[in-house]
Design a protein around this motif. Structure first.
Motif, short mmCIF file in Angstrom:
data_model
loop_
_atom_site.label_atom_id
_atom_site.label_comp_id
_atom_site.label_asym_id
_atom_site.label_seq_id
_atom_site.Cartn_x
_atom_site.Cartn_y
_atom_site.Cartn_z
N SER A 141 0.96 -1.07 -0.09
CA SER A 141 0.09 -0.02 -0.04
C SER A 141 0.95 1.22 0.13
N THR A 142 0.54 2.07 -0.86
CA THR A 142 1.12 3.41 -1.05
C THR A 142 0.33 4.60 -0.41
N LEU A 143 0.76 5.10 0.70
CA LEU A 143 -0.14 6.21 1.17
C LEU A 143 0.25 7.70 0.25
N GLY A 144 -0.72 8.60 0.57
CA GLY A 144 -0.67 9.99 -0.07
C GLY A 144 0.80 10.63 -0.06
N ASN A 145 1.44 10.28 0.86
CA ASN A 145 2.64 11.15 1.00
C ASN A 145 3.70 10.19 0.55
N GLY A 146 3.51 9.33 -0.08
CA GLY A 146 4.43 8.20 -0.71
C GLY A 146 5.08 7.04 0.22
N LEU A 147 4.74 7.04 1.54
CA LEU A 147 5.11 6.18 2.30
C LEU A 147 4.45 4.70 1.87
N LYS A 148 5.41 3.81 1.73
CA LYS A 148 4.96 2.38 1.33
C LYS A 148 4.84 1.56 2.49
N ILE A 149 3.73 0.71 2.64
CA ILE A 149 3.66 -0.47 3.54
C ILE A 149 3.39 -1.42 3.05
N ASP A 150 4.32 -2.69 3.20
CA ASP A 150 3.98 -3.89 2.70
C ASP A 150 3.40 -4.85 3.73
N VAL A 151 2.09 -5.29 3.69
CA VAL A 151 1.42 -6.25 4.47
C VAL A 151 1.76 -7.73 3.97
N THR A 152 2.56 -8.55 4.69
CA THR A 152 2.69 -9.94 4.23
C THR A 152 1.92 -10.92 5.34
N GLU A 153 2.28 -12.29 5.26
CA GLU A 153 1.92 -13.08 5.93
C GLU A 153 2.76 -12.98 7.47
N ASP A 154 3.55 -12.47 7.46
CA ASP A 154 4.57 -12.19 8.84
C ASP A 154 4.23 -10.86 9.49
N GLY A 155 3.30 -10.11 9.03
CA GLY A 155 2.88 -8.87 9.36
C GLY A 155 3.82 -7.75 8.86
N PRO A 156 3.21 -6.44 8.94
CA PRO A 156 1.98 -6.17 9.85
C PRO A 156 0.76 -6.47 9.29
N PHE A 157 -0.17 -6.97 10.11
CA PHE A 157 -1.39 -7.62 9.61
C PHE A 157 -2.37 -6.41 9.26
N SER A 158 -3.33 -6.67 8.44
CA SER A 158 -4.29 -5.56 8.01
C SER A 158 -5.13 -4.89 9.41
N THR A 159 -5.17 -5.94 10.04
CA THR A 159 -5.77 -5.58 11.46
C THR A 159 -4.96 -4.64 12.20
N ASP A 160 -3.43 -4.96 12.27
CA ASP A 160 -2.62 -4.07 13.24
C ASP A 160 -2.63 -2.71 12.56
N LEU A 161 -2.96 -2.50 11.18
CA LEU A 161 -2.82 -1.25 10.71
C LEU A 161 -4.31 -0.33 10.79
N VAL A 162 -5.51 -1.08 11.10
CA VAL A 162 -6.79 -0.55 11.54
C VAL A 162 -6.52 -0.17 13.04
N LEU A 163 -5.84 -1.04 13.84
CA LEU A 163 -5.92 -0.74 15.12
C LEU A 163 -4.77 0.52 15.65
N ALA A 164 -3.92 0.70 14.68
CA ALA A 164 -2.83 1.76 14.77
C ALA A 164 -3.48 2.95 14.29
N GLY A 165 -4.26 2.95 13.27
CA GLY A 165 -5.21 4.20 12.92
C GLY A 165 -5.91 4.46 14.02
N LEU A 166 -6.77 3.65 14.65
CA LEU A 166 -7.72 3.77 15.72
C LEU A 166 -6.80 4.68 17.02
N THR A 167 -5.87 4.10 17.17
CA THR A 167 -5.17 4.51 18.33
C THR A 167 -4.48 5.97 17.97
#
Length: 84
Positions: free
Chosen positions: A16-42
């Motif tokens: 996933s590439t965010l609007g500011n150019g930061l790239k996040i790779d979600v793999t089977e080793d993590g971070p998991f999609s739910t980790d990113l949702v919870l990080a956004g929530l916190t």
């Protein structure tokens, strides 16, 4: 408007590439999609608390927010979120 682009090219990785150019790779080793949702929530909740404290003229040195989530064991996967 915010924009995030997710790309899957086979396998078990989504980039996933965010609007500011930061790239996040979600793999089977993590971070998991739910980790990113919870990080956004916190992040959102903690920032909201700091804004409220500021408007109340309450000085704080730090804010820590812990969020716990539990996956349901049946399909489709879902999470239950508890804010502590």
């Amino acid at each position: 408007m915010q924009k995030v682009v997710g790309v899957w090219n086979g396998g078990k990785k989504v980039s996933s590439t965010l609007g500011n150019g930061l790239k996040i790779d979600v793999t089977e080793d993590g971070p998991f999609s739910t980790d990113l949702v919870l990080a956004g929530l916190t992040s959102c909740a903690t920032r909201t608390l700091t804004l409220i404290f500021s408007k109340m003229r309450v000085e704080v040195d730090s804010v820590e927010l812990e969020v716990l989530a539990e996956r349901q064991k049946k399909e489709p996967p879902a999470i239950r979120v508890t804010i502590c």
